[in-house]
Design an enzyme around this catalytic site. Structure first.
Site, PDB file in Angstrom:
ATOM      1  N   GLN A 260       0.847  -1.201   0.000  1.00 23.70           N
ATOM      2  CA  GLN A 260       0.000   0.000   0.000  1.00 23.70           C
ATOM      3  C   GLN A 260       0.878   1.245   0.000  1.00 23.70           C
ATOM      4  O   GLN A 260       1.856   1.322   0.752  1.00 23.70           O
ATOM      5  CB  GLN A 260      -0.912   0.001   1.243  1.00 23.70           C
ATOM      6  CG  GLN A 260      -1.910   1.162   1.249  1.00 23.70           C
ATOM      7  CD  GLN A 260      -2.903   1.102   2.415  1.00 23.70           C
ATOM      8  OE1 GLN A 260      -3.320   0.039   2.830  1.00 23.70           O
ATOM      9  NE2 GLN A 260      -3.279   2.263   2.917  1.00 23.70           N
ATOM     10  N   ASP A 261       0.532   2.198  -0.863  1.00 21.85           N
ATOM     11  CA  ASP A 261       1.196   3.502  -0.878  1.00 21.85           C
ATOM     12  C   ASP A 261       0.226   4.546  -0.348  1.00 21.85           C
ATOM     13  O   ASP A 261      -0.939   4.575  -0.758  1.00 21.85           O
ATOM     14  CB  ASP A 261       1.573   3.901  -2.322  1.00 21.85           C
ATOM     15  CG  ASP A 261       2.876   3.284  -2.778  1.00 21.85           C
ATOM     16  OD1 ASP A 261       3.342   2.336  -2.121  1.00 21.85           O
ATOM     17  OD2 ASP A 261       3.416   3.741  -3.793  1.00 21.85           O
ATOM     18  N   ASN A 262       0.703   5.383   0.553  1.00 27.26           N
ATOM     19  CA  ASN A 262      -0.133   6.443   1.128  1.00 27.26           C
ATOM     20  C   ASN A 262       0.479   7.802   0.841  1.00 27.26           C
ATOM     21  O   ASN A 262       1.705   7.920   0.726  1.00 27.26           O
ATOM     22  CB  ASN A 262      -0.241   6.299   2.641  1.00 27.26           C
ATOM     23  CG  ASN A 262      -0.946   5.024   3.066  1.00 27.26           C
ATOM     24  OD1 ASN A 262      -1.765   4.488   2.319  1.00 27.26           O
ATOM     25  ND2 ASN A 262      -0.641   4.544   4.245  1.00 27.26           N
TER      26      ASN A 262
ATOM     27  N   ARG B 106       1.145  14.541  13.026  1.00 24.08           N
ATOM     28  CA  ARG B 106       0.395  13.285  12.854  1.00 24.08           C
ATOM     29  C   ARG B 106       1.160  12.196  13.605  1.00 24.08           C
ATOM     30  O   ARG B 106       2.321  11.962  13.318  1.00 24.08           O
ATOM     31  CB  ARG B 106       0.280  12.915  11.367  1.00 24.08           C
ATOM     32  CG  ARG B 106      -0.519  13.920  10.540  1.00 24.08           C
ATOM     33  CD  ARG B 106      -0.464  13.536   9.067  1.00 24.08           C
ATOM     34  NE  ARG B 106      -1.110  14.520   8.215  1.00 24.08           N
ATOM     35  CZ  ARG B 106      -2.328  14.394   7.685  1.00 24.08           C
ATOM     36  NH1 ARG B 106      -3.030  13.301   7.905  1.00 24.08           N
ATOM     37  NH2 ARG B 106      -2.832  15.345   6.925  1.00 24.08           N
TER      38      ARG B 106
ATOM     39  N   HIS C  25       1.725   6.798  15.520  1.00 20.41           N
ATOM     40  CA  HIS C  25       0.795   5.747  15.115  1.00 20.41           C
ATOM     41  C   HIS C  25       1.467   4.400  14.882  1.00 20.41           C
ATOM     42  O   HIS C  25       2.612   4.335  14.459  1.00 20.41           O
ATOM     43  CB  HIS C  25       0.111   6.145  13.800  1.00 20.41           C
ATOM     44  CG  HIS C  25      -0.695   7.398  13.891  1.00 20.41           C
ATOM     45  ND1 HIS C  25      -1.030   8.161  12.803  1.00 20.41           N
ATOM     46  CD2 HIS C  25      -1.237   8.034  14.958  1.00 20.41           C
ATOM     47  CE1 HIS C  25      -1.741   9.209  13.193  1.00 20.41           C
ATOM     48  NE2 HIS C  25      -1.875   9.153  14.498  1.00 20.41           N
TER      49      HIS C  25
ATOM     50  N   LYS D  82       7.187   0.512   7.245  1.00 19.25           N
ATOM     51  CA  LYS D  82       6.904   1.645   6.358  1.00 19.25           C
ATOM     52  C   LYS D  82       8.203   2.202   5.801  1.00 19.25           C
ATOM     53  O   LYS D  82       9.226   2.220   6.502  1.00 19.25           O
ATOM     54  CB  LYS D  82       6.197   2.774   7.128  1.00 19.25           C
ATOM     55  CG  LYS D  82       4.872   2.375   7.740  1.00 19.25           C
ATOM     56  CD  LYS D  82       4.337   3.438   8.696  1.00 19.25           C
ATOM     57  CE  LYS D  82       3.202   2.873   9.529  1.00 19.25           C
ATOM     58  NZ  LYS D  82       2.799   3.740  10.628  1.00 19.25           N
TER      59      LYS D  82
ATOM     60  N   HIS E  42       5.129   5.693  14.714  1.00 19.57           N
ATOM     61  CA  HIS E  42       5.678   6.686  13.781  1.00 19.57           C
ATOM     62  C   HIS E  42       4.824   7.953  13.772  1.00 19.57           C
ATOM     63  O   HIS E  42       3.590   7.886  13.870  1.00 19.57           O
ATOM     64  CB  HIS E  42       5.704   6.087  12.358  1.00 19.57           C
ATOM     65  CG  HIS E  42       5.992   7.093  11.294  1.00 19.57           C
ATOM     66  ND1 HIS E  42       5.043   7.534  10.402  1.00 19.57           N
ATOM     67  CD2 HIS E  42       7.129   7.772  11.012  1.00 19.57           C
ATOM     68  CE1 HIS E  42       5.593   8.433   9.604  1.00 19.57           C
ATOM     69  NE2 HIS E  42       6.854   8.597   9.945  1.00 19.57           N
TER      70      HIS E  42
ATOM     71  N   TYR F  53       4.411   7.376   1.660  1.00 21.93           N
ATOM     72  CA  TYR F  53       5.036   6.201   2.272  1.00 21.93           C
ATOM     73  C   TYR F  53       4.439   4.909   1.778  1.00 21.93           C
ATOM     74  O   TYR F  53       3.281   4.840   1.380  1.00 21.93           O
ATOM     75  CB  TYR F  53       4.995   6.267   3.804  1.00 21.93           C
ATOM     76  CG  TYR F  53       3.657   6.596   4.438  1.00 21.93           C
ATOM     77  CD1 TYR F  53       3.141   7.884   4.390  1.00 21.93           C
ATOM     78  CD2 TYR F  53       2.928   5.622   5.113  1.00 21.93           C
ATOM     79  CE1 TYR F  53       1.938   8.193   4.997  1.00 21.93           C
ATOM     80  CE2 TYR F  53       1.727   5.923   5.730  1.00 21.93           C
ATOM     81  CZ  TYR F  53       1.239   7.207   5.659  1.00 21.93           C
ATOM     82  OH  TYR F  53       0.031   7.516   6.250  1.00 21.93           O
TER      83      TYR F  53
ATOM     84  N   ASP G  41      -5.861   0.073  14.207  1.00 19.45           N
ATOM     85  CA  ASP G  41      -5.272   1.414  14.293  1.00 19.45           C
ATOM     86  C   ASP G  41      -5.029   1.783  15.763  1.00 19.45           C
ATOM     87  O   ASP G  41      -5.920   1.637  16.594  1.00 19.45           O
ATOM     88  CB  ASP G  41      -6.285   2.391  13.662  1.00 19.45           C
ATOM     89  CG  ASP G  41      -5.687   3.746  13.390  1.00 19.45           C
ATOM     90  OD1 ASP G  41      -4.489   3.801  13.049  1.00 19.45           O
ATOM     91  OD2 ASP G  41      -6.416   4.756  13.517  1.00 19.45           O
TER      92      ASP G  41
ATOM     93  N   ASP H 293      -5.668  12.072  17.618  1.00 16.79           N
ATOM     94  CA  ASP H 293      -4.275  12.128  18.104  1.00 16.79           C
ATOM     95  C   ASP H 293      -4.143  12.893  19.416  1.00 16.79           C
ATOM     96  O   ASP H 293      -3.232  12.631  20.207  1.00 16.79           O
ATOM     97  CB  ASP H 293      -3.361  12.751  17.037  1.00 16.79           C
ATOM     98  CG  ASP H 293      -3.078  11.781  15.906  1.00 16.79           C
ATOM     99  OD1 ASP H 293      -3.553  10.630  15.979  1.00 16.79           O
ATOM    100  OD2 ASP H 293      -2.394  12.163  14.948  1.00 16.79           O
TER     101      ASP H 293
HETATM  102  C1  LIG Z   1      -3.709   5.537   7.545  1.00 15.32           C
HETATM  103  C2  LIG Z   1      -5.004   5.378   6.727  1.00 15.32           C
HETATM  104  C3  LIG Z   1      -6.095   6.176   6.968  1.00 15.32           C
HETATM  105  N1  LIG Z   1      -7.240   6.012   6.254  1.00 15.32           N
HETATM  106  C4  LIG Z   1      -8.377   6.911   6.532  1.00 15.32           C
HETATM  107  C5  LIG Z   1      -8.887   6.892   7.958  1.00 15.32           C
HETATM  108  C6  LIG Z   1      -9.341   8.306   8.216  1.00 15.32           C
HETATM  109  O1  LIG Z   1     -10.682   8.473   7.779  1.00 15.32           O
HETATM  110  C7  LIG Z   1      -8.451   9.146   7.301  1.00 15.32           C
HETATM  111  C8  LIG Z   1      -7.335   9.836   8.060  1.00 15.32           C
HETATM  112  O2  LIG Z   1      -6.668   8.856   8.842  1.00 15.32           O
HETATM  113  P1  LIG Z   1      -5.633   9.274   9.959  1.00 15.32           P
HETATM  114  O3  LIG Z   1      -6.127  10.437  10.709  1.00 15.32           O
HETATM  115  O4  LIG Z   1      -5.305   8.026  10.735  1.00 15.32           O
HETATM  116  O5  LIG Z   1      -4.382   9.701   9.054  1.00 15.32           O
HETATM  117  P2  LIG Z   1      -2.893  10.029   9.537  1.00 15.32           P
HETATM  118  O6  LIG Z   1      -2.969  10.728  10.839  1.00 15.32           O
HETATM  119  O7  LIG Z   1      -2.195  10.683   8.441  1.00 15.32           O
HETATM  120  O8  LIG Z   1      -2.321   8.566   9.785  1.00 15.32           O
HETATM  121  C9  LIG Z   1      -1.032   8.228   9.374  1.00 15.32           C
HETATM  122  O9  LIG Z   1      -0.104   8.870  10.249  1.00 15.32           O
HETATM  123  C10 LIG Z   1       1.260   8.567  10.022  1.00 15.32           C
HETATM  124  C11 LIG Z   1       2.063   9.247  11.094  1.00 15.32           C
HETATM  125  C12 LIG Z   1       1.533   7.114   9.878  1.00 15.32           C
HETATM  126  O10 LIG Z   1       2.571   6.605  10.287  1.00 15.32           O
HETATM  127  C13 LIG Z   1       0.545   6.340   9.089  1.00 15.32           C
HETATM  128  O11 LIG Z   1       0.744   4.958   9.199  1.00 15.32           O
HETATM  129  C14 LIG Z   1      -0.871   6.709   9.429  1.00 15.32           C
HETATM  130  O12 LIG Z   1      -1.190   6.241  10.738  1.00 15.32           O
HETATM  131  O13 LIG Z   1      -7.921   8.252   6.331  1.00 15.32           O
HETATM  132  C15 LIG Z   1      -7.333   5.071   5.272  1.00 15.32           C
HETATM  133  O14 LIG Z   1      -8.397   4.931   4.609  1.00 15.32           O
HETATM  134  N2  LIG Z   1      -6.256   4.277   4.996  1.00 15.32           N
HETATM  135  C16 LIG Z   1      -5.091   4.392   5.698  1.00 15.32           C
HETATM  136  O15 LIG Z   1      -4.109   3.637   5.409  1.00 15.32           O
END
Ligand SMILES: Cc1cn([C@H]2C[C@H](O)[C@@H](COP(=O)(O)OP(=O)(O)O[C@H]3O[C@@H](C)C(=O)[C@@H](O)[C@H]3O)O2)c(=O)[nH]c1=O
Length: 182
Positions: free
Chosen positions: A48-50, A60, A63, A73, A120, A133, A144, A171
């Site tokens: 998966q790419d984010n 952020r 997590h 990651k 992270h 990432y 989560d 958070d």
């Molecule tokens: C992380 C993630 C979130 N989501 C959705 C859930 C929520 O509605 C929205 C925003 O999610 P979050 O607030 O958790 O996003 P974010 O705070 O950017 O979460 C990320 O933070 C960094 C520091 C990391 O290390 C990542 O692994 C991930 O936890 O996106 C996904 O659909 N897929 C994903 O892989």
């Protein structure tokens, strides 16, 4: 060329790709499985790419995904500058509960490998950031989890005025390490 630099945390390292510059701009291989395997000796199937964008002061983290959903990651900045922070949460690791922080920016092009079992997070220092990432496990909302960014047991100096930080509601309410039994 891809160079690896170790960090004080076990299994966590920085990757520095070659960046080619000419009158048009820059080019880099942001990921090559072959080079990654050659340099790290790891065979990881990133699935998966984010990508996220943030404004200055957005924090952020910290997590992780629980248990069998723990993700390794490979994190980098596409645009801007962040302070990236990781914490080794693997009981039994020689660097258990220790943290490491580093600057990732579109100027230094560094990437950080975050092993499974680490927490992270990152704080955006530029006006905006584009953060990208790769993960070796899919997102599982039920798995989560996180640790409060200001947990006194971690004692991380984020080097940023607290009143200017921007956090998600989730958070701002993350548990402390001791609430997680760690
Ligand atoms: C992380 C993630 C979130 N989501 C959705 C859930 C929520 O509605 C929205 C925003 O999610 P979050 O607030 O958790 O996003 P974010 O705070 O950017 O979460 C990320 O933070 C960094 C520091 C990391 O290390 C990542 O692994 C991930 O936890 O996106 C996904 O659909 N897929 C994903 O892989």
């Amino acid at each position: 060329m891809l160079k690896l630099e170790t960090t004080p945390l076990k299994d966590c390292f920085i990757l520095k790709p070659s960046v080619f510059e000419d009158h048009r701009g820059t080019f880099q291989e942001s990921f090559s499985q072959r080079r990654f395997e050659e340099v790290t000796g790891l065979h990881i199937n990133f699935v998966q790419d984010n990508q996220s964008t943030s404004t200055k002061g957005v924090l952020r983290g910290l997590h992780f995904q629980k248990g069998p959903f723990a993700q390794a990651k490979l994190v980098r900045i596409v645009l801007g500058k962040v302070l990236d922070v990781v914490v080794d949460l693997r009981p039994g690791s020689p660097t258990f509960k220790r943290s490491f922080k580093t600057i990732l920016s579109s100027e230094n092009h560094h990437q950080l490998f975050v092993p499974a079992g680490f927490a992270h997070g990152f704080l955006t220092l530029s006006e905006t950031s584009v953060f990208a990432y790769k993960c070796d496990r899919y997102y599982h909302q039920e798995a989560d989890a996180g640790v409060f960014w200001k947990d006194p047991d971690l004692n991380i100096d984020w080097e940023f005025p607290e009143e200017k930080l921007i956090l998600s509601e989730k958070d701002a309410q993350l548990p402390h390490l001791k609430d997680l039994g760690l």
